[in-house]
Design a protein around this motif. Structure first.
Motif, short mmCIF file in Angstrom:
data_model
loop_
_atom_site.label_atom_id
_atom_site.label_comp_id
_atom_site.label_asym_id
_atom_site.label_seq_id
_atom_site.Cartn_x
_atom_site.Cartn_y
_atom_site.Cartn_z
N GLY A 194 -0.56 1.29 9.01
CA GLY A 194 -1.82 0.57 8.88
C GLY A 194 -2.27 0.48 7.44
N TRP A 195 -2.10 1.55 6.68
CA TRP A 195 -2.58 1.56 5.30
C TRP A 195 -1.61 0.87 4.34
CZ3 TRP A 195 -7.38 2.14 4.67
CH2 TRP A 195 -8.13 3.03 5.45
N ALA A 196 -0.40 0.61 4.80
CA ALA A 196 0.57 -0.05 3.92
C ALA A 196 0.04 -1.41 3.51
CB ALA A 196 1.91 -0.20 4.64
N GLY A 197 0.08 -1.67 2.22
CA GLY A 197 -0.39 -2.96 1.71
C GLY A 197 -1.83 -2.97 1.29
N VAL A 198 -2.59 -1.91 1.55
CA VAL A 198 -4.00 -1.87 1.15
C VAL A 198 -4.09 -1.59 -0.34
CG1 VAL A 198 -6.16 -0.60 1.38
CG2 VAL A 198 -4.83 -1.18 3.42
#
Lengths: 652, 330
Positions: A194-198
Motif C-alpha cells: 500500500g505504501w509503495a509509491g507514496v
C-alpha cells in the motif's frame, strides 16, 4: 457565508453597468424659464422628489438583481463556524482483502470506534473507502451516529492496496472543513504494498493530524493461490495450480479442485516460503463449466481460493489468410483450428480476411503474400494500430519481408546450409508453450523444418531459436498490437510438423496466448471493469464467497468479490472468473514506520478561507440541504417585479 | 400636433386653426374656411422685422384663393333702374346711356363700416419661446395683428390698436390710412415688456372707449383667471361688439414635452420651483388643459370666437378666420 462556485461572484461586477447608465442619464441641474408655473404647484415639486427617489430605488433594485443573480449562481451556503474545540475526522478505511487477515478487521473497527468516541455535537466525521479509488461512503456530516452505524455494518473488501490516492484525497477534504482539529484516522494494516509509491517527502496539509492504529500482529500462517490454468498432461487435461507460501517456512496444504460443489480432486501439497509451487492436477473437464481451486483456509482465506472458467467463454475469432498450396495438399492450419472439440479449449471461429476493417478482438493468422499487399497491408496496419494481434508464418515473400522490415524485423534464410533446422532454446515460461506438455515439447523439438528463416530485430522478444542460435520464433509489438512470428511455414513442404501430435495443441495455444486472455472469460481480478457482450442481460454469481444479487446490467460490470459470474443476454450465456489480485497476499509491513510518521506537517493549521472553493462532499451536502440559492432567486424575482413597477413610473 | 388644444364644444365652438385639426368651418356658419398657401414658419421667424413678417404672412394668405381683397367699403353695386324725374343726374350711368340711349341709375347696397380694434397682450409671459427657431408669443401675436392691420388697410376698414398689460397701456383710435398703419406698426414695434397681466381690466377700459359696434380682436395668452375677463366680455357683448380671442401659446406650454430637471422660474412672478419635467408633466397637462377649456368656455359663453394658435404653426388660419368673421358681421 460560503460559496460552492465562488467564480460566479465575479459576475457581480456587472453591477457597474446600471450605475454607469444612471450617471450618464443624469442631467445637470439648470435654470428653466417658463411662462407660468401656475399649473404646476407644490404637487409637482412633490412629484419631482418622488421621481428622484424612484430613480434611486430603481437603480438600487437593478444593482441588487445583478448581485443576487451572481450570488445564486455561486450557490451560497452557511458553513458551520469552527466552534471552539470542534473536530473534523475522516475515517479512511482500507477495504483491501489483506484486512481480512485474522482479527485485523475487527481490531481496526474497534480502534476506529475508540477514536470516534470523544466526538460530540459540533464535531464532524466522514467515512472514506480507499479502494479501488477513494470514494465517500459517508460524506462529511455532523451526524456522528450515522457514521458509527455505517461503520458497524461495514465488511472488508477484496481489492488490492494502494494508499496514496486516499491519503491525498482525505487530507485535502479536511482542509476545507471549518473545525479546530482536523484528523485522518487511517484504518489500514500498514501493508508494504500500500505504501509503495507514496511520496513521503510531500507531507499532509498543515494542521491535519494523521493517526494510525497499532501495527497488526504478524500472520503466522499465510499462503495464496497465485495462478490457475488448464493444460494437457499425458493422458488428458490438467489444471496447473501455482501457490506461494508466505508463512511459516514450510507448510503442507490440502488442495481441492471442485466444480459446482462437486469435488474432483484433493491432494496435499508441500509449500516452501517465498517459493512458487506449481502442481498439475489431472481433472476431467468434460461437461464442466468452471472450476474452483481451493486450499484449506489459513489466516487470510480470501486468497486461498481461485476460479477458472472452462467452458462458456466467448469463441475466439480468427482471421485466416489464404495461401497457395500444392494441389491436393490439405490446409493443415485450418484443420487444426477446426479440430477444437474438447471443452478444454475455447471454440475457434475461423474466417477469411474481411474486405473491410479487421475486428481488433480477432487474431489474424497471416501466411502467403495477400495480407502484405494493398489493400490488405493497409488493413493490417490499421488492425495492429487498433490493438489487434497477428500471427505471421514467415515464408520469405517479398511483400512480407518488406512489411516486416518496416516493423524493425529483418528476415533472412537461416544459414544452416543443407541441414534442416531444428528448434531449441524454447522459452517454456511463455504461455505459447503452456499447452504443449512435456511430450508435446519433445515432439516440437524433433521436428525438422526445411527452409527455416532467421529473425532479427532489436525490439523482438525471442521465444525459440534455431540450432545456429538465430531466432526462430519471436514476438514483437507493432503499434498497439502484437505479432507472433514463426520463422517457418505450416505446410507439408515446410516441415513434417503438421502431421505431429504437437501441431494442433501448439496452434491452439498460440491462438489463445495471442488473444486477449480476458476475453476468454478469465484472468479478471476484483477491481476490474468487465466488458460485457452487447445488449443488456442478467448478471448473477454462480460461485462466490460474497455473492451479489441478480441484477440487470449492460456494457460493463465491476464485481466487488471473487467468484464465477454469469451474464445471460440475447447472445447467450458468458461466464467470467474473477479472482483476487494476488499481489495483495503479501502482508509484509512497510519497513520504515518513521516515513509514515513524517507525513504529518509540523506547521500550524491554516484558517479556512471565507468563500474558498469548497466543492467537497461536505460542502455540497450542506449547500443542498440549505438551498439558499432558491431564496436568493426568489428575492431576485421580487426585486425584478418591484423594479418593473417603479421604473414604469419614472419614465427613464 | 399640439396636444393642448381644447376640444370643440358649445354652440359658438372654436374653429381649429391648425390645418390638421377641426372641420375647417367658420364658427356659427356652414361656410368653409378659405384654403391658404402653407407658410414657412422657420423663414417667418428669421425675417428681420415684424412688418416683413406681417407682409409675408399676408402675401401668403392672399396668394391663396382669396385673391381679391376688398377694395373700398363704401358702396357695393346692386342693380340698374330707369331714370325717374327728380333723380340725381350724377348717379346716371352715362356709359350705359352712350351705348343704349337710355337713362339708367346705379343702385348701391348700403355698406356698413366696421371698425376693428386690435388688442395685444404685452404681459411678461408673452416674451417666452421654448426653443430657437420659433417666435416668442409676443412676436407671433404682433405679427398676426400686424397682418390683420395690413389686410384691413387694404380693405379700407378702420383699425385701432390697444396694448393690454397691467391695464390699457396704450391705445390708437381706429383709422384707415397709410400713416395710421405706420403708427400702428410703430406701436407694435415699441411694445413695453415686463408687466403682469390684467387683461380683464384693459378690456373693460377699452370697452368704455368704443362708441359704436366694433370688432375686437384680442391676441394673448390669457394667463389669468378667466373670471377676471367676464365683466369686460359682458360689457362688450352688451354693447353689441364682436369679439375674437386669439390665444397664442408656445408648443412647450401646450405639450410640456420638456425633458429637463432643474429650477423652473415663472416669467411673470419670478417664483422658482425645483422640478423634474417628466415627473410633473402629467399633473401639468391636467391643469393646463383645464385652463384652456375654461378660457374657451368663458369667451364662448359671452358670444366671442376663440382660436388657439401655436407659435410653431402657421397663423394664416387666424387671418382666414378674421375674413370669415368679417363677412359674417357685414
Amino acid at each position: 457565508m460560503n460559496w460552492l462556485f465562488p467564480a460566479f461572484l465575479s459576475g457581480a461586477g456587472l453591477v457597474a453597468l446600471p450605475v454607469v447608465l444612471h450617471l450618464l442619464r443624469r442631467r445637470p441641474q439648470q435654470e428653466v424659464i417658463f411662462p407660468s408655473l401656475r399649473f404646476l404647484g407644490p404637487e409637482a415639486v412633490r412629484e419631482t422628489r418622488r421621481h428622484r427617489l424612484r430613480r434611486w430605488i430603481t437603480l438600487v433594485l437593478r444593482c441588487l438583481i445583478i448581485a443576487l443573480l451572481a450570488a445564486a449562481f455561486a450557490r451560497p451556503f452557511w458553513r458551520s463556524a469552527a466552534l471552539p474545540g470542534s473536530s473534523a475526522v475522516v475515517v479512511a478505511i482500507d477495504n483491501s482483502y489483506s484486512m481480512q487477515a485474522s482479527g485485523r478487521w475487527e481490531a481496526t473497527k474497534s480502534w476506529i470506534s475508540g477514536q470516534l468516541a470523544p466526538l460530540t455535537s459540533g464535531d464532524q466525521a466522514a467515512i472514506l473507502l480507499m479502494h479501488p479509488s477513494p470514494r465517500w461512503l459517508v460524506p462529511m456530516t455532523d451526524n456522528i451516529a450515522r457514521v458509527r452505524e455505517t461503520l458497524a455494518d461495514l465488511q472488508p473488501g477484496y481489492h488490492a492496496t494502494k494508499y496514496d490516492p486516499a491519503l491525498r484525497f482525505s487530507s485535502r477534504a479536511l482542509e476545507r472543513v471549518a473545525a479546530e482539529r482536523h484528523t485522518v484516522l487511517w484504518a489500514g494494516d500498514d501493508q508494504r504494498l500500500g505504501w509503495a509509491g507514496v511520496n513521503f517527502e510531500r507531507g499532509l496539509p498543515p494542521g491535519v493530524k494523521f493517526t494510525t492504529p497499532p501495527p497488526p500482529t504478524a500472520v503466522a500462517n499465510q499462503a495464496a493461490i497465485t495462478r490457475v490454468a488448464v493444460g494437457s498432461g499425458g493422458s488428458g487435461s490438467t489444471v496447473a495450480v501455482t501457490m506461494r507460501l508466505f508463512a511459516p517456512a514450510t507448510s503442507t496444504r490440502t488442495l481441492t479442485v471442485s466444480s459446482a460443489g462437486k469435488v474432483l480432486d484433493t491432494r496435499s501439497v508441500d509449500l516452501r516460503t517465498d517459493q512458487l509451487t506449481t502442481v498439475s492436477v489431472p481433472v476431467p473437464l468434460e461437461g464442466l463449466e468452471y472450476l474452483q481451486v481451493a486450499m484449506n483456509p489459513d489466516e487470510l482465506p480470501a486468497d486461498d481460493t481461485a476460479y477458472l472458467v472452462v467452458k462458456g467463454g466467448r469463441p475466439l475469432q480468427v482471421l485466416l489468410a489464404d495461401e497457395a498450396r500444392p494441389q491436393g495438399e490439405a490446409d493443415f492450419l485450418a484443420h487444426a483450428m477446426e479440430s477444437v472439440r474438447s471443452p478444454l479449449l475455447r471454440p475457434i471461429q475461423a474466417s477469411a480476411l474481411p474486405d473491410g476493417p479487421w475486428p481488433t478482438e480477432a487474431v489474424a493468422v497471416l501466411r502467403g503474400s495477400a495480407a502484405f499487399q494493398r489493400p490488405g497491408v493497409d488493413r493490417l496496419d490499421e488492425f495492429l494500430a487498433g490493438g489487434g494481434r497477428a500471427w505471421v508464418w514467415v515464408d520469405g515473400g517479398t511483400e512480407q519481408v518488406a512489411w516486416l522490415k518496416r516493423q524493425g524485423v529483418d528476415v533472412e534464410a537461416a544459414g544452416i546450409g543443407e541441414q534442416a533446422g531444428h528448434l531449441r532454446d524454447l522459452d517454456l515460461e511463455h504461455p505459447l508453450f503452456e499447452l504443449a506438455g512435456e511430450k508435446g515439447l519433445m515432439g516440437l523439438l524433433a521436428v525438422t523444418f526445411r527452409s527455416p528463416w532467421r529473425l532479427t530485430g532489436a525490439d523482438m522478444e525471442p521465444l525459440a531459436n534455431w540450432e545456429d542460435g538465430g531466432t526462430a520464433i519471436a514476438s514483437v509489438r507493432v503499434g498497439n498490437g502484437a505479432v507472433l512470428l514463426c520463422g517457418f511455414g505450416a505446410t507439408r513442404g515446410a516441415s513434417t510438423w503438421p502431421l505431429d501430435t504437437s501441431f494442433v495443441p501448439f496452434v491452439h495455444q498460440a491462438l489463445l496466448s495471442l488473444s486477449d486472455s480476458r476475453s476468454r472469460g478469465d484472468g479478471w481480478v476484483v477491481g476490474d471493469s468487465l466488458p460485457l457482450p452487447p445488449g443488456s442481460g442478467q448478471w448473477s454469481a454462480l460461485d462466490s464467497p460474497r455473492p451479489a444479487e441478480v441484477a440487470e446490467v449492460r456494457a460493463a460490470v465491476a464485481p466487488e468479490a471473487p467468484g464465477v459470474y454469469q451474464f445471460t443476454g440475447a447472445g447467450g450465456t458468458t461466464l467470467f472468473a474473477v479472482n483476487v489480485p494476488t499481489e495483495e497476499s503479501d502482508l509484509a509491513l512497510w519497513p520504515r514506520p518513521e516515513d509514515v510518521r513524517q507525513l504529518e506537517s509540523k506547521e500550524p493549521a491554516r484558517s479556512v478561507k471565507a468563500g474558498a472553493t469548497a466543492v467537497t462532499p461536505g460542502a455540497r451536502d450542506a449547500e443542498q440541504r440549505q438551498k439558499l440559492w432558491w431564496w436568493v432567486v426568489a428575492a431576485v424575482v421580487l426585486f425584478a417585479l418591484g423594479e418593473l413597477a417603479i421604473a414604469n413610473r419614472t419614465a427613464l | 400636433m399640439s396636444s393642448g388644444a381644447p376640444p370643440a364644444s358649445g354652440p359658438g365652438r372654436a374653429a381649429v386653426l391648425s390645418p390638421a385639426r377641426g372641420d375647417g368651418l367658420l364658427p356659427g356658419t356652414s361656410a368653409a374656411l378659405p384654403p391658404v398657401e402653407p407658410v414657412d414658419m422657420e423663414l417667418l421667424a428669421n425675417l428681420p422685422t415684424m412688418s416683413w413678417r406681417a407682409r409675408y404672412l399676408m402675401d401668403g394668405y392672399l396668394t391663396g384663393e382669396h385673391r381679391s381683397p376688398r377694395k373700398g367699403y363704401s358702396v357695393e353695386f346692386a342693380e340698374y333702374r330707369a331714370y325717374q324725374q327728380g333723380d340725381e343726374l350724377r348717379r346716371v350711368d352715362w356709359r350705359l346711356f352712350g351705348r343704349s340711349d337710355r337713362l339708367y341709375l346705379k343702385r348701391y347696397e348700403e355698406q356698413t363700416q366696421l371698425k376693428a380694434h386690435l388688442v395685444l397682450d404685452v404681459s411678461t409671459s408673452m416674451s417666452y419661446a421654448s426653443r430657437p427657431g420659433i417666435l416668442t408669443k409676443l412676436d407671433y401675436a404682433r405679427m398676426v395683428l400686424a397682418s390683420l392691420a395690413l389686410i384691413m388697410k387694404r380693405d379700407g376698414d378702420p383699425f385701432g390698436l390697444a396694448l393690454a398689460g397691467e391695464g390699457l397701456e396704450d391705445y390708437l383710435r381706429p383709422r384707415c390710412s397709410a400713416g395710421h398703419l405706420h403708427n400702428v406698426f410703430g406701436m407694435l414695434d415699441r411694445v413695453p415688456l415686463g408687466r403682469p397681466t390684467r387683461m380683464g381690466e384693459a378690456l373693460f377700459k377699452l370697452a368704455a372707449l368704443l362708441n359704436r359696434r366694433s370688432l375686437v380682436i384680442i391676441a394673448g395668452d390669457f394667463y389669468e383667471e378667466a373670471s377676471t375677463l367676464i365683466p369686460a366680455l359682458r360689457r362688450l357683448r352688451h354693447d353689441r361688439h364682436e369679439v375674437v380671442a386669439l390665444q397664442v401659446l408656445d408648443p412647450a406650454e401646450v405639450d410640456f414635452d420638456l425633458d429637463v430637471a432643474g429650477r423652473f422660474i415663472d416669467l411673470e412672478t419670478g417664483v422658482a420651483m425645483p422640478l423634474q419635467s417628466t415627473a410633473a408633466r402629467k399633473r401639468y397637462l391636467e391643469q393646463f388643459r383645464a385652463f384652456l377649456a375654461e378660457t374657451e368656455e368663458t369667451f364662448r359663453e359671452h358670444g366671442a370666437d376663440y382660436f388657439l394658435l401655436r407659435t410653431d404653426e402657421s397663423p394664416i388660419h387666424a387671418l382666414a378666420g378674421y375674413f370669415a368673421k368679417r363677412e359674417a358681421v357685414a
